[in-house]
Write a protein that holds these residues in place. Structure first.
Motif, PDB file in Angstrom:
ATOM      1  N   TRP A 190       0.818  -1.215   0.000  1.00 61.50           N
ATOM      2  CA  TRP A 190       0.000   0.000   0.000  1.00 61.50           C
ATOM      3  C   TRP A 190       0.851   1.263   0.000  1.00 61.50           C
ATOM      4  O   TRP A 190       0.520   2.254  -0.620  1.00 61.50           O
ATOM      5  N   HIS A 191       1.963   1.245   0.721  1.00 59.44           N
ATOM      6  CA  HIS A 191       2.776   2.456   0.879  1.00 59.44           C
ATOM      7  C   HIS A 191       3.608   2.784  -0.358  1.00 59.44           C
ATOM      8  O   HIS A 191       4.171   3.869  -0.450  1.00 59.44           O
ATOM      9  N   ALA A 192       3.651   1.872  -1.329  1.00 59.85           N
ATOM     10  CA  ALA A 192       4.425   2.130  -2.556  1.00 59.85           C
ATOM     11  C   ALA A 192       3.833   3.286  -3.359  1.00 59.85           C
ATOM     12  O   ALA A 192       4.525   3.886  -4.180  1.00 59.85           O
ATOM     13  N   ALA A 193       2.574   3.621  -3.103  1.00 61.02           N
ATOM     14  CA  ALA A 193       1.922   4.737  -3.809  1.00 61.02           C
ATOM     15  C   ALA A 193       2.423   6.093  -3.317  1.00 61.02           C
ATOM     16  O   ALA A 193       2.145   7.118  -3.938  1.00 61.02           O
ATOM     17  N   TYR A 194       3.159   6.106  -2.220  1.00 59.84           N
ATOM     18  CA  TYR A 194       3.628   7.354  -1.605  1.00 59.84           C
ATOM     19  C   TYR A 194       5.151   7.365  -1.557  1.00 59.84           C
ATOM     20  O   TYR A 194       5.789   6.319  -1.560  1.00 59.84           O
ATOM     21  N   PRO A 195       5.746   8.544  -1.466  1.00 59.56           N
ATOM     22  CA  PRO A 195       7.211   8.601  -1.395  1.00 59.56           C
ATOM     23  C   PRO A 195       7.726   7.998  -0.081  1.00 59.56           C
ATOM     24  O   PRO A 195       7.038   8.052   0.944  1.00 59.56           O
ATOM     25  N   ALA A 196       8.891   7.440  -0.136  1.00 61.15           N
ATOM     26  CA  ALA A 196       9.517   6.938   1.096  1.00 61.15           C
ATOM     27  C   ALA A 196       9.865   8.134   1.974  1.00 61.15           C
ATOM     28  O   ALA A 196      10.249   9.192   1.465  1.00 61.15           O
ATOM     29  N   PRO A 197       9.722   7.998   3.282  1.00 61.14           N
ATOM     30  CA  PRO A 197      10.110   9.111   4.164  1.00 61.14           C
ATOM     31  C   PRO A 197      11.594   9.433   3.998  1.00 61.14           C
ATOM     32  O   PRO A 197      12.417   8.527   3.814  1.00 61.14           O
ATOM     33  N   ARG A 198      11.907  10.698   4.055  1.00 59.84           N
ATOM     34  CA  ARG A 198      13.302  11.129   3.970  1.00 59.84           C
ATOM     35  C   ARG A 198      13.962  11.141   5.350  1.00 59.84           C
ATOM     36  O   ARG A 198      15.156  10.983   5.473  1.00 59.84           O
ATOM     37  N   ARG A 199      13.167  11.379   6.348  1.00 62.22           N
ATOM     38  CA  ARG A 199      13.695  11.500   7.711  1.00 62.22           C
ATOM     39  C   ARG A 199      13.352  10.254   8.523  1.00 62.22           C
ATOM     40  O   ARG A 199      12.337   9.625   8.309  1.00 62.22           O
ATOM     41  N   VAL A 200      14.213   9.975   9.477  1.00 62.45           N
ATOM     42  CA  VAL A 200      13.953   8.915  10.436  1.00 62.45           C
ATOM     43  C   VAL A 200      13.560   9.610  11.738  1.00 62.45           C
ATOM     44  O   VAL A 200      14.321  10.418  12.265  1.00 62.45           O
ATOM     45  N   ALA A 201      12.373   9.324  12.188  1.00 60.66           N
ATOM     46  CA  ALA A 201      11.885   9.983  13.405  1.00 60.66           C
ATOM     47  C   ALA A 201      12.584   9.425  14.643  1.00 60.66           C
ATOM     48  O   ALA A 201      13.047   8.287  14.660  1.00 60.66           O
ATOM     49  N   THR A 202      12.627  10.229  15.653  1.00 66.34           N
ATOM     50  CA  THR A 202      13.193   9.837  16.940  1.00 66.34           C
ATOM     51  C   THR A 202      12.294   8.784  17.586  1.00 66.34           C
ATOM     52  O   THR A 202      11.078   8.846  17.493  1.00 66.34           O
ATOM     53  N   THR A 203      12.928   7.836  18.248  1.00 65.33           N
ATOM     54  CA  THR A 203      12.189   6.791  18.955  1.00 65.33           C
ATOM     55  C   THR A 203      11.908   7.242  20.389  1.00 65.33           C
ATOM     56  O   THR A 203      12.780   7.806  21.053  1.00 65.33           O
ATOM     57  N   LEU A 204      10.677   6.991  20.834  1.00 59.34           N
ATOM     58  CA  LEU A 204      10.292   7.279  22.215  1.00 59.34           C
ATOM     59  C   LEU A 204      10.199   5.957  22.966  1.00 59.34           C
ATOM     60  O   LEU A 204       9.363   5.116  22.631  1.00 59.34           O
ATOM     61  N   PRO A 205      11.061   5.740  23.968  1.00 57.94           N
ATOM     62  CA  PRO A 205      10.966   4.501  24.749  1.00 57.94           C
ATOM     63  C   PRO A 205       9.626   4.425  25.480  1.00 57.94           C
ATOM     64  O   PRO A 205       9.103   5.445  25.954  1.00 57.94           O
ATOM     65  N   SER A 206       9.074   3.229  25.581  1.00 53.62           N
ATOM     66  CA  SER A 206       7.780   3.069  26.248  1.00 53.62           C
ATOM     67  C   SER A 206       7.844   3.522  27.710  1.00 53.62           C
ATOM     68  O   SER A 206       6.871   4.049  28.236  1.00 53.62           O
ATOM     69  N   GLN A 207       9.018   3.373  28.347  1.00 54.77           N
ATOM     70  CA  GLN A 207       9.167   3.816  29.740  1.00 54.77           C
ATOM     71  C   GLN A 207       8.957   5.328  29.848  1.00 54.77           C
ATOM     72  O   GLN A 207       8.413   5.818  30.830  1.00 54.77           O
ATOM     73  N   LEU A 209       7.079   7.207  27.772  1.00 55.35           N
ATOM     74  CA  LEU A 209       5.648   7.475  27.609  1.00 55.35           C
ATOM     75  C   LEU A 209       4.889   7.131  28.887  1.00 55.35           C
ATOM     76  O   LEU A 209       3.996   7.874  29.303  1.00 55.35           O
ATOM     77  N   LEU A 210       5.246   6.036  29.534  1.00 50.67           N
ATOM     78  CA  LEU A 210       4.628   5.677  30.812  1.00 50.67           C
ATOM     79  C   LEU A 210       4.818   6.811  31.821  1.00 50.67           C
ATOM     80  O   LEU A 210       3.887   7.190  32.536  1.00 50.67           O
ATOM     81  N   GLN A 211       6.010   7.383  31.851  1.00 53.74           N
ATOM     82  CA  GLN A 211       6.276   8.494  32.767  1.00 53.74           C
ATOM     83  C   GLN A 211       5.429   9.714  32.411  1.00 53.74           C
ATOM     84  O   GLN A 211       4.963  10.420  33.299  1.00 53.74           O
ATOM     85  N   TRP A 212       5.218   9.955  31.127  1.00 57.88           N
ATOM     86  CA  TRP A 212       4.351  11.068  30.707  1.00 57.88           C
ATOM     87  C   TRP A 212       2.948  10.875  31.277  1.00 57.88           C
ATOM     88  O   TRP A 212       2.336  11.820  31.759  1.00 57.88           O
ATOM     89  N   PHE A 213       2.445   9.641  31.226  1.00 51.40           N
ATOM     90  CA  PHE A 213       1.129   9.345  31.803  1.00 51.40           C
ATOM     91  C   PHE A 213       1.142   9.645  33.300  1.00 51.40           C
ATOM     92  O   PHE A 213       0.247  10.308  33.820  1.00 51.40           O
ATOM     93  N   ARG A 214       2.151   9.145  33.980  1.00 48.98           N
ATOM     94  CA  ARG A 214       2.246   9.324  35.441  1.00 48.98           C
ATOM     95  C   ARG A 214       2.356  10.793  35.835  1.00 48.98           C
ATOM     96  O   ARG A 214       1.819  11.206  36.857  1.00 48.98           O
ATOM     97  N   ASP A 215       3.083  11.567  35.031  1.00 48.71           N
ATOM     98  CA  ASP A 215       3.279  12.983  35.330  1.00 48.71           C
ATOM     99  C   ASP A 215       2.091  13.852  34.927  1.00 48.71           C
ATOM    100  O   ASP A 215       2.085  15.051  35.212  1.00 48.71           O
ATOM    101  N   GLY A 216       1.124  13.264  34.227  1.00 45.24           N
ATOM    102  CA  GLY A 216      -0.022  14.047  33.757  1.00 45.24           C
ATOM    103  C   GLY A 216       0.327  14.962  32.591  1.00 45.24           C
ATOM    104  O   GLY A 216      -0.365  15.950  32.335  1.00 45.24           O
ATOM    105  N   LYS A 217       1.383  14.634  31.880  1.00 50.67           N
ATOM    106  CA  LYS A 217       1.811  15.434  30.726  1.00 50.67           C
ATOM    107  C   LYS A 217       0.664  15.466  29.708  1.00 50.67           C
ATOM    108  O   LYS A 217       0.035  14.461  29.450  1.00 50.67           O
ATOM    109  N   ARG A 218       0.398  16.621  29.128  1.00 48.53           N
ATOM    110  CA  ARG A 218      -0.741  16.769  28.223  1.00 48.53           C
ATOM    111  C   ARG A 218      -0.378  17.361  26.859  1.00 48.53           C
ATOM    112  O   ARG A 218      -1.258  17.677  26.080  1.00 48.53           O
ATOM    113  N   ASP A 219       0.904  17.484  26.567  1.00 49.45           N
ATOM    114  CA  ASP A 219       1.304  18.149  25.323  1.00 49.45           C
ATOM    115  C   ASP A 219       1.679  17.169  24.214  1.00 49.45           C
ATOM    116  O   ASP A 219       2.535  17.440  23.392  1.00 49.45           O
TER     117      ASP A 219
END
Length: 150
Positions: free
Chosen positions: A8-25, A27-37
């Motif tokens: 399916w993705h062959a219809a679109y250009p390949a991404p040029r950038r590699v996004a930063t990885t967010l460790p699940s730990q 994100l869990l901390q964001w939940f615990r801290d009440g982060k909303r952004d």
């Protein structure tokens, strides 16, 4: 049975950038801290069973690329600083979507938003244990047990 059709993705250009990885730990901390952004985007379509991380939008990857300008328009007018993309394992759809959005942010010269991919995807989130699964909507443990046994 292999298909002669391109993915399916062959219809679109390949991404040029590699996004930063967010460790699940983190994100869990964001939940615990009440982060909303941040906003979570679950890219699964037919493999959506078993639940999703609480508060996620479901935007199937197959329909995402043409929607990026609209998604950007909505998010750029909000207090969101991070867009966290994930799929089952975040090795295909998650990485591709995060890259496409990072490309778009670069084209817009926007440094206020950041495109991230959730490390390990929802499978990694579930595998991390109960403190993670309790932060899921419609969590169905039986679905995940079945996937483990395959």
């Amino acid at each position: 049975m292999a298909s002669d059709q391109p993915p399916w993705h062959a219809a679109y250009p390949a991404p040029r950038r590699v996004a930063t990885t967010l460790p699940s730990q983190e994100l869990l901390q964001w939940f615990r801290d009440g982060k909303r952004d941040y906003v979570l985007v679950d890219l699964r379509r037919t493999d959506f069973e078993g639940g999703t991380i609480r508060g996620s939008l479901n935007l199937p990857a197959q329909s995402l690329y043409p929607s990026i300008p609209t998604i950007y328009s909505l998010l750029s007018q909000s207090n969101v600083k991070y867009v966290v993309w994930y799929c089952g394992s975040s090795r295909g759809r998650g990485v591709r979507a995060a890259g496409w959005f990072a490309d778009y942010l670069e084209e817009q010269q926007d440094t206020t938003l950041q495109s991230l991919v959730l490390e390990g995807g929802v499978k990694g989130w579930v595998a991390a244990g109960p403190e993670y699964t309790e932060l899921m909507s419609e969590y169905d443990e039986s679905v995940w047990k079945e996937l483990k046994s395959e």
